[in-house]
Structures are given as structure tokens and as C-alpha cells.
Design a protein around this motif. Sequence first.
Motif, PDB file in Angstrom:
ATOM      1  N   UNK A  16       0.868  -1.312   0.063  1.00  0.00           N
ATOM      2  CA  UNK A  16       0.069  -0.129  -0.214  1.00  0.00           C
ATOM      3  C   UNK A  16       0.759   1.282  -0.101  1.00  0.00           C
ATOM      4  N   UNK A  17       0.341   2.374  -0.473  1.00  0.00           N
ATOM      5  CA  UNK A  17       1.055   3.493  -0.490  1.00  0.00           C
ATOM      6  C   UNK A  17       1.280   3.929   0.982  1.00  0.00           C
ATOM      7  N   UNK A  18       2.396   4.635   1.388  1.00  0.00           N
ATOM      8  CA  UNK A  18       2.922   5.056   2.349  1.00  0.00           C
ATOM      9  C   UNK A  18       2.758   6.632   2.476  1.00  0.00           C
ATOM     10  N   UNK A  19       1.715   7.251   3.545  1.00  0.00           N
ATOM     11  CA  UNK A  19       1.370   8.741   3.537  1.00  0.00           C
ATOM     12  C   UNK A  19       2.518   9.467   4.584  1.00  0.00           C
ATOM     13  N   UNK A  29      -6.008  14.523  -0.224  1.00  0.00           N
ATOM     14  CA  UNK A  29      -6.152  14.148   1.611  1.00  0.00           C
ATOM     15  C   UNK A  29      -7.378  13.804   1.952  1.00  0.00           C
ATOM     16  N   UNK A  30      -8.523  14.339   1.331  1.00  0.00           N
ATOM     17  CA  UNK A  30      -9.868  13.903   1.604  1.00  0.00           C
ATOM     18  C   UNK A  30     -10.078  12.364   1.123  1.00  0.00           C
ATOM     19  N   UNK A  31      -9.515  12.107   0.104  1.00  0.00           N
ATOM     20  CA  UNK A  31      -9.719  10.499  -0.233  1.00  0.00           C
ATOM     21  C   UNK A  31      -8.876   9.760   0.709  1.00  0.00           C
ATOM     22  N   UNK A  32      -7.521  10.017   1.300  1.00  0.00           N
ATOM     23  CA  UNK A  32      -6.815   9.415   2.425  1.00  0.00           C
ATOM     24  C   UNK A  32      -7.780   9.262   3.387  1.00  0.00           C
ATOM     25  N   UNK A  33      -8.245  10.301   3.846  1.00  0.00           N
ATOM     26  CA  UNK A  33      -9.026  10.482   5.117  1.00  0.00           C
ATOM     27  C   UNK A  33     -10.424   9.399   5.023  1.00  0.00           C
ATOM     28  N   UNK A  34     -10.847   9.574   3.762  1.00  0.00           N
ATOM     29  CA  UNK A  34     -12.137   8.545   3.600  1.00  0.00           C
ATOM     30  C   UNK A  34     -11.708   7.163   3.894  1.00  0.00           C
ATOM     31  N   UNK A  36      -8.376   5.749   5.015  1.00  0.00           N
ATOM     32  CA  UNK A  36      -7.389   5.154   6.152  1.00  0.00           C
ATOM     33  C   UNK A  36      -8.103   5.708   7.603  1.00  0.00           C
ATOM     34  N   UNK A  37      -9.039   6.714   7.433  1.00  0.00           N
ATOM     35  CA  UNK A  37      -9.598   7.328   9.009  1.00  0.00           C
ATOM     36  C   UNK A  37     -10.969   6.604   8.795  1.00  0.00           C
ATOM     37  N   UNK A  38     -11.852   6.872   7.944  1.00  0.00           N
ATOM     38  CA  UNK A  38     -13.275   6.791   7.959  1.00  0.00           C
ATOM     39  C   UNK A  38     -13.350   5.222   7.904  1.00  0.00           C
ATOM     40  N   UNK A  86      -9.939  -3.253   6.339  1.00  0.00           N
ATOM     41  CA  UNK A  86      -8.871  -2.331   5.891  1.00  0.00           C
ATOM     42  C   UNK A  86      -9.087  -2.099   4.508  1.00  0.00           C
ATOM     43  N   UNK A  87      -8.735  -0.870   4.024  1.00  0.00           N
ATOM     44  CA  UNK A  87      -8.531  -0.327   2.609  1.00  0.00           C
ATOM     45  C   UNK A  87      -7.146  -0.065   2.708  1.00  0.00           C
ATOM     46  N   UNK A  88      -6.506  -0.501   1.433  1.00  0.00           N
ATOM     47  CA  UNK A  88      -5.091  -0.546   1.036  1.00  0.00           C
ATOM     48  C   UNK A  88      -5.057   0.601  -0.182  1.00  0.00           C
TER      49      UNK A  88
END
Length: 157
Positions: A16-19, A29-34, A36-38, A86-88
Motif C-alpha cells: 500500500x502507499x505510505x503517506x 487528502x480527503x480521499x486518504x481520510x475517507x 484510512x480514517x473513515x 482495511x482499505x489499502x
Amino acid sequence: MTEMPKGRDAPQDEPALAFDGVTLSPQKEIVRVFYKEMWDHADKSLIPRIFHEDFTFRGSLGPVLRGHREFAGYVDWVTGSLGDYTSDILALVEEGNRIFGRLRFHGFHRREMFGVPPTGRHVWWHGAPAFTFEGGLVRDLFVLGDIHGLIGRLKQN
């Protein structure tokens, strides 16, 4: 907990991509939050920060939904059916007001899905999301998913 598979069908074959330490555009960033956080934490309180109230959603597992409430029900179904969901994020591409990606979704099968009783096995599938933004929030999200691959893994002996 069930051991994760190894070899050709193992979901961890592609990293997976590392951020960490990466500065993303506001839309990425919104997609990452969606994801990895949501999704990874089933944190539905983030839905209004990501989506317009009447956004449209076509999920990787098939449903077409509109708005925060319908989407929250989908999150409950997926994360309730798959433990440690989990979403990778494997790739993200930005073009104007759109973000396209390639993802791997996975978890442990703990509730009936697609007519298959819980197996406890680790299952996974790939998805390709297309986010359309308007005014800093997602207006539409279409995710093409490998639903047949998931169903095949659910039914494996």
C-alpha cells in the motif's frame, strides 16, 4: 484470528502507499481520510466532512446510494460483515476535480455476505474508485469492484 494467505492470492503482495511525511493535494487528502480514517475505523462522524449531503455513491459491492444516511448504513454492513476491515490505497491519480484510484479491500468474514455464512477467513477484493469533487467535498463516488473475486474467496473450501 485466521492467518493471512501467502502466495499469488495474498492481498499483501503489492504494498500500500505510505503517506507519512507526504503532503497531498486537498482532494487527495480527503480521499486518504475517507479510506484510512473513515473506513478503516468505521468512523461515520467523518462523512459530513467528506461528502455533500445529497452525494451519489455506487459502491464496489454493488449498491447505488444517495446521501449521508444511506451511505452510513452501507459502512455498517461492510464493517459488520468483515472484521478488521482495511482499505489499502495502491494508487491515486488526480485530474482536475477528479481523483481516480486503485485499492485493495480486506477483512475477516464474520457475518453472512452474498448468501455465504461466516467463515472467519481473510477475504479481499480490488476496487477502482472515481471521486468527483465540487466545492471541496465529494459530489459523486463510483467504485468499480471485483465482486466476483470476493464471492469466489468467500466460497473457497
